[in-house]
Design a protein around this motif. Sequence first.
Motif, PDB file in Angstrom:
ATOM      1  N   THR A 212      34.550  36.948  35.308  1.00  0.00           N
ATOM      2  CA  THR A 212      35.550  37.695  36.074  1.00  0.00           C
ATOM      3  C   THR A 212      36.155  36.795  37.139  1.00  0.00           C
ATOM      4  O   THR A 212      35.567  35.783  37.547  1.00  0.00           O
ATOM      5  N   GLY A 213      37.328  37.196  37.621  1.00  0.00           N
ATOM      6  CA  GLY A 213      37.925  36.462  38.730  1.00  0.00           C
ATOM      7  C   GLY A 213      37.035  36.464  39.954  1.00  0.00           C
ATOM      8  O   GLY A 213      36.969  35.481  40.696  1.00  0.00           O
ATOM      9  N   SER A 214      36.304  37.546  40.161  1.00  0.00           N
ATOM     10  CA  SER A 214      35.403  37.636  41.305  1.00  0.00           C
ATOM     11  C   SER A 214      34.262  36.631  41.198  1.00  0.00           C
ATOM     12  O   SER A 214      33.884  36.005  42.202  1.00  0.00           O
ATOM     13  N   ASP A 249      40.217  40.319  35.296  1.00  0.00           N
ATOM     14  CA  ASP A 249      40.615  40.492  36.709  1.00  0.00           C
ATOM     15  C   ASP A 249      40.815  39.139  37.396  1.00  0.00           C
ATOM     16  O   ASP A 249      40.275  38.861  38.468  1.00  0.00           O
ATOM     17  N   GLU A 250      41.636  38.323  36.785  1.00  0.00           N
ATOM     18  CA  GLU A 250      41.837  36.953  37.259  1.00  0.00           C
ATOM     19  C   GLU A 250      42.423  36.901  38.665  1.00  0.00           C
ATOM     20  O   GLU A 250      42.212  35.925  39.399  1.00  0.00           O
ATOM     21  N   ASP A 251      43.140  37.939  39.070  1.00  0.00           N
ATOM     22  CA  ASP A 251      43.740  37.956  40.403  1.00  0.00           C
ATOM     23  C   ASP A 251      42.702  38.015  41.522  1.00  0.00           C
ATOM     24  O   ASP A 251      43.038  37.793  42.692  1.00  0.00           O
ATOM     25  N   ASP A 252      41.446  38.299  41.185  1.00  0.00           N
ATOM     26  CA  ASP A 252      40.389  38.300  42.196  1.00  0.00           C
ATOM     27  C   ASP A 252      39.959  36.883  42.582  1.00  0.00           C
ATOM     28  O   ASP A 252      39.151  36.707  43.503  1.00  0.00           O
ATOM     29  N   LEU A 253      40.472  35.894  41.883  1.00  0.00           N
ATOM     30  CA  LEU A 253      40.196  34.497  42.220  1.00  0.00           C
ATOM     31  C   LEU A 253      41.178  34.056  43.294  1.00  0.00           C
ATOM     32  O   LEU A 253      42.378  33.923  43.049  1.00  0.00           O
ATOM     33  N   GLY A 254      40.665  33.838  44.506  1.00  0.00           N
ATOM     34  CA  GLY A 254      41.538  33.513  45.630  1.00  0.00           C
ATOM     35  C   GLY A 254      41.634  32.028  45.914  1.00  0.00           C
ATOM     36  O   GLY A 254      41.048  31.187  45.226  1.00  0.00           O
ATOM     37  N   GLU A 255      42.385  31.709  46.969  1.00  0.00           N
ATOM     38  CA  GLU A 255      42.513  30.328  47.438  1.00  0.00           C
ATOM     39  C   GLU A 255      41.380  30.004  48.399  1.00  0.00           C
ATOM     40  O   GLU A 255      40.962  30.860  49.192  1.00  0.00           O
ATOM     41  N   HIS A 256      40.913  28.748  48.379  1.00  0.00           N
ATOM     42  CA  HIS A 256      39.837  28.319  49.272  1.00  0.00           C
ATOM     43  C   HIS A 256      40.120  26.899  49.746  1.00  0.00           C
ATOM     44  O   HIS A 256      40.457  26.031  48.941  1.00  0.00           O
ATOM     45  N   PRO A 257      39.988  26.641  51.055  1.00  0.00           N
ATOM     46  CA  PRO A 257      40.290  25.312  51.593  1.00  0.00           C
ATOM     47  C   PRO A 257      39.454  24.223  50.919  1.00  0.00           C
ATOM     48  O   PRO A 257      38.259  24.393  50.676  1.00  0.00           O
ATOM     49  N   GLY A 258      40.104  23.115  50.628  1.00  0.00           N
ATOM     50  CA  GLY A 258      39.396  21.968  50.075  1.00  0.00           C
ATOM     51  C   GLY A 258      39.091  22.060  48.597  1.00  0.00           C
ATOM     52  O   GLY A 258      38.429  21.182  48.053  1.00  0.00           O
ATOM     53  N   VAL A 289      46.833  28.677  41.282  1.00  0.00           N
ATOM     54  CA  VAL A 289      45.996  27.959  40.317  1.00  0.00           C
ATOM     55  C   VAL A 289      46.860  26.969  39.540  1.00  0.00           C
ATOM     56  O   VAL A 289      48.009  27.257  39.211  1.00  0.00           O
ATOM     57  N   ARG A 290      46.298  25.797  39.253  1.00  0.00           N
ATOM     58  CA  ARG A 290      47.008  24.755  38.502  1.00  0.00           C
ATOM     59  C   ARG A 290      46.766  24.928  37.000  1.00  0.00           C
ATOM     60  O   ARG A 290      45.735  25.442  36.576  1.00  0.00           O
TER      61      ARG A 290
END
Length: 325
Positions: A212-214, A249-258, A289-290
């Motif tokens: 899951t994205g989570s 639920d891929e939208d649950d994958l957020g941005e994270h610094p670094g 996401v790239r």
Amino acid sequence: MRARSLCCFAAMVAFMVGACSADEDSSVPGPIEPGATSSPDDQPSRDQPPQDEPTPEPEPEPTLPNGATSIFPEHRLVGFSGGRSPAFGRLDAEDLDGAAAELDEIIPDYEVDGRTVLPVYELIAIIAHPSPTASGLYRTVEPDEVIRDYLEAAREHEALLLLNVQPGRSGFLDDVQLLEEWLREPDVGLALDPEWAVGDGEVPGQTYGSTTGSELDSVAEYVSALVAEENLPEKVIVFHQVHESVVEDEDDLGEHPGVEIVKSVDGIGARADKEATWDRVIATMPEHVRAGFKLFFEEDTRHGPLMTPEQVLALEPLPEYVLYE
């Protein structure tokens, strides 16, 4: 696709069955010459403050293999995958130098748009199996000496090392934490393979795995904390996806610094089939996401010629990671 998984697992089953130196400086004074005298001025005063110690040089900031600290958009990642079994891909443990030479021949074709290629070695470090294994989790973890050998080879060729995780019945975050020692290195990242992530009562290779994205987000958050703690350069986390159902639920994958997150589309077949899979799977990719694309030397060429770098770079959105297996 299921036939590919079973074929891959047949190959997997076969694979499994500092002392101190005498030259150090000393603070003991040498002998006084005969007839020489010493005056009080020659003696160190007990009231005199000690001389300041020289300021140590600051440790160099950790960097990527080419000295940079960020990955995109200056770079494109191009790599080979593999492991101790030849069935895992071109990055065969028995011929890492040969794989490096072959990769070097491919790289210039991916720099035609002005990007600098950062080579990648993607090692299958946690391997799913069609049997319970000693842990009961249907996966094994490669020994430290194997990972060390691949890291040394990657550093010799100024490449990133990505540790591929096939968790079987384990969880991605649990298995990633087993690799923390390596993730604290500046040139080591992750590749997550949810096709091989199954639930209780399921068997890798018989059941198509998923995540899951989570769950992916929990890994990214964990790696981001390591980057901050160790003041590391940006790290890559790739997640491989062969079908839309593999990540829910891929939208649950957020941005994270670094952390730079890459979605690698792993469709197999002729060019038209791979492009059709690309269009379907890439459609759900979050904006931050790239995009990544995977080519298979053997499976793809059973259906036609391998896609050329020019054809890969014609995909939209533009692939930022190209992996060959």
